[in-house]
Design a protein around this motif. Structure first.
Motif, PDB file in Angstrom:
ATOM      1  N   SER A  38     -20.444 -33.188 -22.670  1.00 54.79           N
ATOM      2  CA  SER A  38     -20.967 -33.401 -21.484  1.00 54.79           C
ATOM      3  C   SER A  38     -21.812 -34.310 -20.998  1.00 54.79           C
ATOM      4  CB  SER A  38     -20.574 -32.089 -20.635  1.00 54.79           C
ATOM      5  OG  SER A  38     -21.967 -31.148 -21.128  1.00 54.79           O
ATOM      6  N   ASN A  39     -22.663 -34.507 -22.002  1.00 59.74           N
ATOM      7  CA  ASN A  39     -24.399 -35.089 -22.154  1.00 59.74           C
ATOM      8  C   ASN A  39     -24.532 -36.442 -22.527  1.00 59.74           C
ATOM      9  OD1 ASN A  39     -27.442 -35.226 -21.407  1.00 59.74           O
ATOM     10  ND2 ASN A  39     -27.550 -34.952 -23.960  1.00 59.74           N
ATOM     11  N   PRO A  40     -24.976 -37.157 -20.980  1.00 59.85           N
ATOM     12  CA  PRO A  40     -24.861 -38.849 -21.182  1.00 59.85           C
ATOM     13  C   PRO A  40     -25.922 -39.084 -22.147  1.00 59.85           C
ATOM     14  CG  PRO A  40     -25.220 -38.061 -18.585  1.00 59.85           C
ATOM     15  CD  PRO A  40     -24.803 -36.804 -19.739  1.00 59.85           C
ATOM     16  N   GLY A  41     -27.091 -37.545 -22.416  1.00 57.14           N
ATOM     17  CA  GLY A  41     -28.227 -38.715 -23.043  1.00 57.14           C
ATOM     18  C   GLY A  41     -28.484 -40.019 -22.732  1.00 57.14           C
TER      19      GLY A  41
ATOM     20  N   LYS B 146     -27.185 -31.246 -21.176  1.00 61.14           N
ATOM     21  CA  LYS B 146     -28.013 -31.987 -20.740  1.00 61.14           C
ATOM     22  C   LYS B 146     -29.674 -31.738 -20.684  1.00 61.14           C
ATOM     23  CE  LYS B 146     -24.851 -34.393 -16.959  1.00 61.14           C
ATOM     24  NZ  LYS B 146     -24.557 -33.869 -16.075  1.00 61.14           N
TER      25      LYS B 146
ATOM     26  N   THR C 143     -34.252 -31.055 -15.683  1.00 64.89           N
ATOM     27  CA  THR C 143     -33.400 -31.527 -15.163  1.00 64.89           C
ATOM     28  C   THR C 143     -33.710 -31.985 -14.079  1.00 64.89           C
ATOM     29  OG1 THR C 143     -31.754 -29.333 -14.523  1.00 64.89           O
ATOM     30  CG2 THR C 143     -31.474 -31.523 -16.292  1.00 64.89           C
TER      31      THR C 143
ATOM     32  N   LEU D 219     -33.152 -35.667 -19.209  1.00 60.43           N
ATOM     33  CA  LEU D 219     -31.703 -35.675 -19.540  1.00 60.43           C
ATOM     34  C   LEU D 219     -32.012 -35.524 -21.038  1.00 60.43           C
ATOM     35  CD1 LEU D 219     -29.573 -38.480 -17.620  1.00 60.43           C
ATOM     36  CD2 LEU D 219     -29.043 -36.043 -17.782  1.00 60.43           C
TER      37      LEU D 219
END
Lengths: 300, 805
Positions: free
Chosen positions: A65-68, A108, A173, A178
């Motif tokens: 779920s983490n776009p980085g 995230k 965050t 992120l």
């Protein structure tokens, strides 16, 4: 040295001031060393391994779920860790360790970093600047008596510090972080091996008879394991889309070590090994009180 | 003339275009088109009318950045040799006007190059053909706004709104308006008023209150209006335009709360033999009208007493004009100098556009009423049927959601005239009554055009809404027994065959071009409401064998093709028993488990259906607490907007989505096509924002399919950032601590000199096919807006969107 000498150590109650080490002719010096390890290495290793397995994943980036940062959630870094705490108690020395690390972030706001670093440090004799040293000790550590080497050129103990460490980071965050990009705070757990090849000890004592005693110690490499946790606060910012600069500061110290029956601040030692361990552990423990890291990373 | 106070809504919807003609070309165009006349009927299909947009070349003004133009304007002012406060004021004004004009011109609501704006331009150029200097400076545009308004900017852009064009009766009236606006530009009233306002508001006279200052501003503005009137008449005196029409313009402006043309229209006119509204509906409507009229009579403000408005009293202006006319010879003057048919053609387009504007604003009551007016005026058409169907469907939909219909164009207090009576009746219908009325009207329109996809869609949704929200069993419509077939219970005293008396729907009288001798266009003959004299049929006295159905179930009885109706109702009816059996409520832990499972599934792989998104150019509002300069703010916002646009395009490429950013800011990348795309999609977006039901059909959905198909996506994104940079407040207690611990002072100084940055991001993505929200995001970050931060946040948005199911 036989056990008798060891007992003599206890009776003599040497104070650990002005003890110099050097490389010299090595001669056999045997004495039994109590291997009462305070550092349960096996358990530490088990913890590290389990954390490694639970957090590390070879899965694709898209399945998390983490776009980085632009889709990149892993990076490798070249590290420089500087220890500033020694400025308080020793001569002005900032020690730098160099290493590599790998970080990955599945969510995230959470990242895990595994790294290795090494340094070669010199431990100069205590009391080089006795008055400053005394005052510093009084201020930051418990009061001690000064033992001044007189008329002797100072020598030093050279030892290496090899560390394996893991950092658990929480990214902020609310400030736009992120993982692994942005500001964070975290906990670093470091397993450190301090070792030296120096084999001559000089004890200085001021109880009767006043003077120095030089001994050659065992040739076997002297090393001590230490567990050094630190709390870190840092920020990783991007220079380009792939290259990052990570700056953090930490506060830590040695809390566990496997040296025998001794605390690193205790000036009373019962064996040569303890002397050596003490001479290695103490500067690391104090140096890590204030440390700062500068890392250059590559995202992928 | 600035006929009305420009409120913020007007300002936001003002559109104009810079179009630079040289003198010869301008003259040629006027003469050429006068000779060619207008044969535009073949170009625009009024039967299935579509919104008009811009055509032709982009105005030169939109081809360069606003900041560049602002800097040029500032340089020009500096070259005039002015210094000090005057120069600074003029520079501020020039910068604000440059940015404001570009914002309006590129908002997608300005029309240029099409028949509507061309006509206005012709009339305007005709007025200034003798003034060579003005030909290069003044531009005429049409604004897609329902508010009857016209105004001028400092740089000579003259806007005339659609709401004004629909009310005009002839070309002379338009000429009067344009002449007035031209004089505002010639006399630099905008700049003068800007200076005066700043002076007045900045003055620190202790004795004058805020109200006194405002009155001074208004007085100043009224003087300008009188001057513009006077000079406008002077300009028109030498033309062929009839100045008497100016009187009718002012008269017309008194009735802007009325429809542009009136017709008696009531629910009874939509009744039929077996579908009769009960007296309670009329009683409720009459009661609401009564209370509104009483309130109005108490609060009536005479125009002469309008001391606090920016415009003078209309009656006063009429008197001045009459006095002027009395001293002039108006013989030989004409109402139409250019082609009369061109005027009527232009007005026909404007009236169709007005309907679309009302639909976009979700003023469904007004669009429903005006569709009836337009039917009588121009004849029935598919477009008007669609408007009618859409309007009544939307009213029913919103009523079922518990909304007050006065927010959807059915306000009795805000509107006046015949349509107010109609709105009162609509408001007095209960939910199910309105729902049944809606499906009846929609069915009726669908019968006229059975193959139109949009009408079928409206019909289907209306019936679904009726069932789901109204909980009405559709088959009951077929079970309704016609009144003629009903018999009285033997137990009752009367044995009368209860048929409604005078049940024929009353046909309203519709004057086509109302005109009165006293010159007033609209309030000539009061439009009387149709009074239905049907007898009340108490439900209790009508006994069916098994059940008693309210009157509205008779909505379909009088239609032909009952078999077709039955077939349709069978196909769309919902079995509520089955629905209740299948639906199962989850326990909280089950819901949680489902949520976690969905979350895992969601991030396993991206949604293959999402491959692109069209993004409106990101908006940004920048607040810099370190600087009070409004000029710097405008320049900064433009810079940030450009940066945001580039970042979206860049990150879009990396994300693997096909991103199209619809730029609507002046610059080298803008074209007429891109502006039209922006306008089309912006219209859809505006309608969607005004109908935030997340499932309602939208009228503009039928127009966005084409541009979205070109972009190969159905997703439309709107995003905005509020970025604030504020200095830290002085912390006195921290200073005290530093006195106690001096080494800390350096750190304190470093901390105090820092600025706090706050970034608020709002992004919403709609699916234009279903009009549902696909993805929404609100983020509040305490961080500086660096390039890396922007990239990360934009990527996160696209990442989440890609994984949205």
């Amino acid at each position: 040295m036989n056990m008798k000498y060891y007992r003599n150590y206890k009776n003599m109650r040497f104070k650990m001031r002005g003890i110099n080490f050097s490389h010299g002719n090595q001669s056999q010096f045997c004495f039994s060393i109590l291997l009462n390890s305070k550092l349960k290495q096996y358990k530490i290793n088990r913890v590290i391994c389990s954390l490694f397995l639970t957090t590390f994943s070879f899965g694709k980036v898209n399945s998390q779920s983490n776009p980085g940062f632009l889709g990149k959630t892993q990076l490798v870094e070249v590290n420089v860790l500087t220890e500033w705490g020694r400025l308080m108690s020793f001569n002005s020395t900032v020690v730098a360790s160099y290493g590599l690390s790998y970080e990955m972030a599945r969510t995230k706001n959470f990242g895990v970093l595994f790294g290795f670093r090494t340094s070669t440090q010199k431990r100069y004799a205590d009391g080089y600047d006795p008055e400053f040293y005394i005052e510093s000790i009084d201020e930051y550590l418990r009061p001690r008596e000064a033992v001044l080497p007189s008329g002797k050129s100072m020598d030093y103990l050279s030892f290496t510090n090899n560390e394996l460490y893991v950092q658990f980071k929480r990214y902020n965050t609310t400030k736009g972080a992120l993982a692994p990009f942005g500001t964070y705070w975290g906990l670093e757990l470091s397993g450190s091996q301090l070792s030296t090849k120096d084999d001559r000890l000089r004890y200085q004592y001021y109880e009767w008879p006043n003077g120095f005693i030089d001994y050659s110690v065992d040739k076997s490499p002297r090393s001590v394991l230490a567990f050094i946790p630190s709390v870190i606060f840092g920020s990783r910012q991007m220079i380009t889309d792939d290259i990052s600069l990570n700056v953090y500061m930490g506060i830590g110290t040695v809390i566990f070590h496997n040296s025998t029956n001794m605390t690193i601040y205790d000036e009373y030692v019962d064996s040569d090994k303890e002397v050596v361990d003490y001479m290695m552990l103490r500067p690391v423990a104090i140096g890590r009180l204030f440390n700062a890291g500068f890392n250059l990373g590559y995202f992928f | 003339m600035r006929i009305f106070v420009i409120n913020s809504n007007c300002m936001n919807s003002l559109f104009n275009k810079w179009k630079k003609y040289d003198r010869i070309f301008a003259l040629f165009s006027v003469l050429g088109i006068m000779n060619l006349g207008f044969s535009q009927n073949s170009k625009i299909d009024f039967n299935n009318y579509k919104p008009i947009y811009c055509e032709g070349d982009l105005p030169a003004n939109l081809k360069s950045l606003s900041s560049k133009k602002a800097l040029e304007a500032m340089n020009q002012i500096q070259n005039t040799g002015k210094t000090g406060k005057e120069r600074r004021t003029e520079e501020s004004h020039a910068v604000e006007v440059s940015f404001f004009e570009d914002q309006i011109l590129s908002s997608g609501q300005v029309l240029f190059g099409n028949p509507l704006s061309d006509y206005v331009e012709k009339v305007g150029l005709n007025l200034i053909k003798e003034r060579k200097d003005l030909l290069d400076e003044i531009q005429f545009y049409v604004l897609r706004s329902h508010v009857p308004n016209a105004y001028t900017t400092s740089n000579g852009l003259i806007f005339v709104s659609v709401g004004l064009l629909v009310r005009l009766e002839n070309e002379s009236q338009l000429a009067v308006i344009l002449a007035h606006e031209i004089q505002h530009y010639v006399k630099k009233h905008s700049l003068l008023q800007y200076k005066e306002n700043r002076k007045l508001m900045a003055s620190s006279t202790r004795n004058s209150s805020f109200e006194d200052k405002l009155k001074s501003i208004y007085r100043f503005s009224k003087d300008q209006e009188f001057e513009a009137d006077d000079l406008g008449y002077e300009m028109l005196k030498n033309t062929q335009y009839d100045l008497n029409e100016g009187i009718y313009v002012f008269e017309m402006l008194k009735y802007t709360d009325y429809p542009f043309l009136e017709t008696p229209y009531s629910l009874d006119s939509l009744a039929s033999e077996n579908y009769i509204f009960p007296q309670t509906v009329r009683d409720l409507a009459a009661a609401s009208m009564k209370s509104v009229l009483e309130a109005e009579s108490k609060n009536k403000v005479l125009e002469e007493a309008d001391l606090e408005g920016t415009h003078p009293s209309l009656n006063q202006r009429i008197l001045i004009l009459k006095d002027r006319i009395a001293r002039l010879d108006m013989s030989g003057k004409k109402r139409f100098v250019l082609d009369e048919s061109a005027f009527h053609y232009m007005q026909k387009i404007a009236r169709h556009e007005l309907l679309l504007l009302y639909l976009r604003r979700s003023d469904y009551g007004q669009s429903f009423y005006l569709s009836r007016v337009m039917e009588l005026l121009y004849g029935k058409s598919l477009f008007l049927s669609k408007v009618k169907a859409m309007s009544i469907y939307a009213l029913a939909e919103h009523r079922f959601r518990g909304k007050n219909l006065k927010d959807f164009g059915c306000s009795v207090s805000d509107n006046k005239g015949e349509w107010r009576n109609f709105f009162a009746e609509i408001n007095s219908l209960a939910d199910k009554e309105l729902g049944a009325f809606a499906v009846r009207v929609i069915w009726q329109e669908n019968l006229k055009y059975p193959n139109d996809v949009f009408l079928m869609d409206v019909r289907d949704r209306a019936f679904q809404t009726l069932q789901n929200k109204g909980r009405i069993f559709l088959m009951d419509f077929l079970a309704f027994v016609p009144y003629s077939k009903r018999v009285i219970n033997n137990n009752s005293n009367s044995a009368v065959n209860i048929s409604p008396v005078n049940s024929q729907p009353v046909k309203p009288e519709i004057p086509v071009s109302p005109k009165e001798e006293n010159g007033s266009n609209l309030l000539k003959n009061p439009r009387s409401r149709s009074q239905s004299v049907s007898a009340e049929i108490p439900v209790s006295s009508v006994i069916k064998p098994n059940e008693q159905l309210p009157y509205f179930y008779g909505a379909f009885i009088d239609f032909p093709n009952q078999d077709e109706l039955k077939k349709y109702l069978e196909s769309v009816k919902i079995d509520f028993d089955l629905v209740s059996k299948n639906s199962s409520k989850l326990t909280p832990s089950e819901r949680r488990a489902k949520f976690e499972k969905d979350k895992k599934e969601k991030y396993k792989h991206p949604n293959p259906e999402i491959n692109g998104v069209v993004v409106f150019q990101p908006q940004i509002s920048f607040t810099n607490g370190l600087s009070r300069s409004s000029k710097k703010k405008l320049f900064s916002e433009e810079k940030y907007r450009e940066k945001l646009t580039k970042q979206w395009l860049y990150v879009g490429k990396i994300s693997g989505l096909n991103i199209k950013v619809l730029t609507n800011s002046a610059g080298s990348e803008m074209t007429t096509e891109s502006l039209n795309d922006y306008a089309q999609l912006n219209d859809w977006m505006m309608e969607r924002l005004n109908n935030d039901t997340n499932e309602m059909l939208l009228f503009y959905s039928q127009y966005v399919n084409e541009p979205m198909k070109d972009y190969q996506t159905d997703l439309l994104c709107w995003t905005k950032i509020d970025y604030k940079v504020l200095p830290r407040e002085i912390q006195l207690d921290y200073i005290i601590y530093t006195i106690l611990y001096p080494p800390v002072f350096v750190y304190y100084l470093y901390w105090q000199l820092q600025v706090d940055s706050y970034l608020k991001e709002y992004t919403i993505v709609y699916d234009t096919k279903t009009s549902k929200v696909k993805y929404q995001r609100n983020k509040y970050l305490e961080t500086k807006m660096t390039d890396a931060m922007l990239k990360a946040q934009i990527y996160e948005t696209l990442y989440e969107l890609k994984h949205t199911r």
